[in-house]
Design a protein around this motif. Structure first.
Motif, PDB file in Angstrom:
ATOM      1  N   THR A   1       2.894   1.503 -10.730  1.00 59.66           N
ATOM      2  CA  THR A   1       4.043   0.811 -11.755  1.00 59.66           C
ATOM      3  C   THR A   1       3.782  -0.793 -10.948  1.00 59.66           C
ATOM      4  OG1 THR A   1       5.235   1.313  -9.680  1.00 59.66           O
ATOM      5  CG2 THR A   1       5.055   2.692 -11.711  1.00 59.66           C
ATOM      6  N   ILE A   2       3.344  -1.291  -9.906  1.00 55.30           N
ATOM      7  CA  ILE A   2       4.014  -2.555  -8.818  1.00 55.30           C
ATOM      8  C   ILE A   2       2.337  -3.221  -9.058  1.00 55.30           C
ATOM      9  CG2 ILE A   2       4.733  -3.291  -7.000  1.00 55.30           C
ATOM     10  CD1 ILE A   2       6.173  -1.348  -6.941  1.00 55.30           C
TER      11      ILE A   2
ATOM     12  N   THR B   1       3.200   5.977  -2.404  1.00 53.47           N
ATOM     13  CA  THR B   1       4.273   6.616  -2.947  1.00 53.47           C
ATOM     14  C   THR B   1       4.514   7.219  -5.005  1.00 53.47           C
ATOM     15  OG1 THR B   1       5.163   5.674  -1.024  1.00 53.47           O
ATOM     16  CG2 THR B   1       6.988   6.983  -3.213  1.00 53.47           C
ATOM     17  N   ASN B   2       3.406   5.849  -5.712  1.00 53.43           N
ATOM     18  CA  ASN B   2       3.298   5.971  -6.768  1.00 53.43           C
ATOM     19  C   ASN B   2       3.064   6.278  -7.279  1.00 53.43           C
ATOM     20  OD1 ASN B   2       5.868   3.731  -7.256  1.00 53.43           O
ATOM     21  ND2 ASN B   2       4.529   2.546  -7.367  1.00 53.43           N
ATOM     22  N   LYS B   3       2.016   6.506  -6.865  1.00 56.38           N
ATOM     23  CA  LYS B   3       0.164   8.125  -7.031  1.00 56.38           C
ATOM     24  C   LYS B   3       0.489   9.118  -6.881  1.00 56.38           C
ATOM     25  CE  LYS B   3      -2.856   4.279  -6.564  1.00 56.38           C
ATOM     26  NZ  LYS B   3      -4.675   4.050  -6.588  1.00 56.38           N
TER      27      LYS B   3
ATOM     28  N   LEU C   1       3.236  -9.583  -4.517  1.00 57.00           N
ATOM     29  CA  LEU C   1       3.294 -10.569  -3.678  1.00 57.00           C
ATOM     30  C   LEU C   1       3.953 -12.532  -3.719  1.00 57.00           C
ATOM     31  CD1 LEU C   1       1.215 -11.744  -1.414  1.00 57.00           C
ATOM     32  CD2 LEU C   1      -0.299 -13.105  -3.191  1.00 57.00           C
ATOM     33  N   PRO C   2       5.221 -12.265  -4.184  1.00 56.22           N
ATOM     34  CA  PRO C   2       6.161 -13.582  -4.237  1.00 56.22           C
ATOM     35  C   PRO C   2       7.013 -12.799  -3.553  1.00 56.22           C
ATOM     36  CG  PRO C   2       5.861 -13.367  -6.305  1.00 56.22           C
ATOM     37  CD  PRO C   2       3.996 -12.493  -5.612  1.00 56.22           C
ATOM     38  N   SER C   3       7.098 -11.390  -3.607  1.00 52.94           N
ATOM     39  CA  SER C   3       8.319 -10.424  -2.807  1.00 52.94           C
ATOM     40  C   SER C   3       8.432 -10.443  -1.819  1.00 52.94           C
ATOM     41  CB  SER C   3       8.960  -9.167  -2.771  1.00 52.94           C
ATOM     42  OG  SER C   3       8.049  -8.979  -3.186  1.00 52.94           O
TER      43      SER C   3
ATOM     44  N   ASP D   1       1.067  -1.760  -0.101  1.00 53.04           N
ATOM     45  CA  ASP D   1       0.189  -0.247   0.180  1.00 53.04           C
ATOM     46  C   ASP D   1       1.033   1.365   0.067  1.00 53.04           C
ATOM     47  OD1 ASP D   1      -2.077  -0.942  -0.058  1.00 53.04           O
ATOM     48  OD2 ASP D   1      -2.464  -1.629   2.131  1.00 53.04           O
ATOM     49  N   LEU D   2       1.946   1.123   0.911  1.00 51.36           N
ATOM     50  CA  LEU D   2       2.586   2.040   0.753  1.00 51.36           C
ATOM     51  C   LEU D   2       3.306   2.523  -0.836  1.00 51.36           C
ATOM     52  CD1 LEU D   2       4.592   4.596   2.316  1.00 51.36           C
ATOM     53  CD2 LEU D   2       5.625   3.175   2.761  1.00 51.36           C
TER      54      LEU D   2
END
Length: 136
Positions: free
Chosen positions: A106-107, A81-83, A113-115, A76-77
């Motif tokens: 961008t994500i 941040t991207n928005k 999720l895998p990370s 969410d952070l």
């Protein structure tokens, strides 16, 4: 048959145990968060001696859920941040066109999720290793 005097002593003992439990919690938080092994073991022993294993479990879980929750909230952070930089562009774009589709983050969740699981697994492995080394 309960003798009134003993019932009162039991209540006093329970009050003292509650007070001791509440005094131990901040120290336990510090010890668990900072890997102070001996301190954590001593405090664990105190809580177990006074029959507060459930309190110990609940506190341990609370302390260790915090970093896991931060890992989870990281998505969410990153989204916010991207928005933020794109919000100004979004307002300009919407005012100049009729395209109401929001800009894509961008994500994507499925790529993030895998990370998250990798970091969670690493955290749990480190915790398991620490527990295995310091269990009595």
């Amino acid at each position: 048959m309960d003798v009134a005097e003993f019932a009162n002593i039991r209540k006093q003992l329970e009050v003292l145990e509650d007070r001791l439990d509440s005094m131990v919690q901040p120290c336990l938080t510090y010890a668990l968060s900072n890997r102070k092994d001996e301190v954590a073991q001593d405090l664990r022993g105190i809580l177990i001696r006074i029959g507060r294993f459930e309190s110990l479990e609940a506190h341990y879980t609370k302390v260790h859920l915090k970093p896991i929750r931060l890992l989870w909230e990281d998505f969410d952070l990153k989204q916010r941040t991207n928005k933020l930089p794109s919000e100004k562009n979004e307002v300009e774009r919407l005012s100049s066109s009729n395209d109401f589709q929001s800009s894509l983050p961008t994500i994507s969740f499925s790529s993030w999720l895998p990370s998250f699981y990798d970091e969670l697994l690493l955290y749990l492995e480190q915790e398991w290793k620490w527990e295995a080394e310091h269990a009595r």
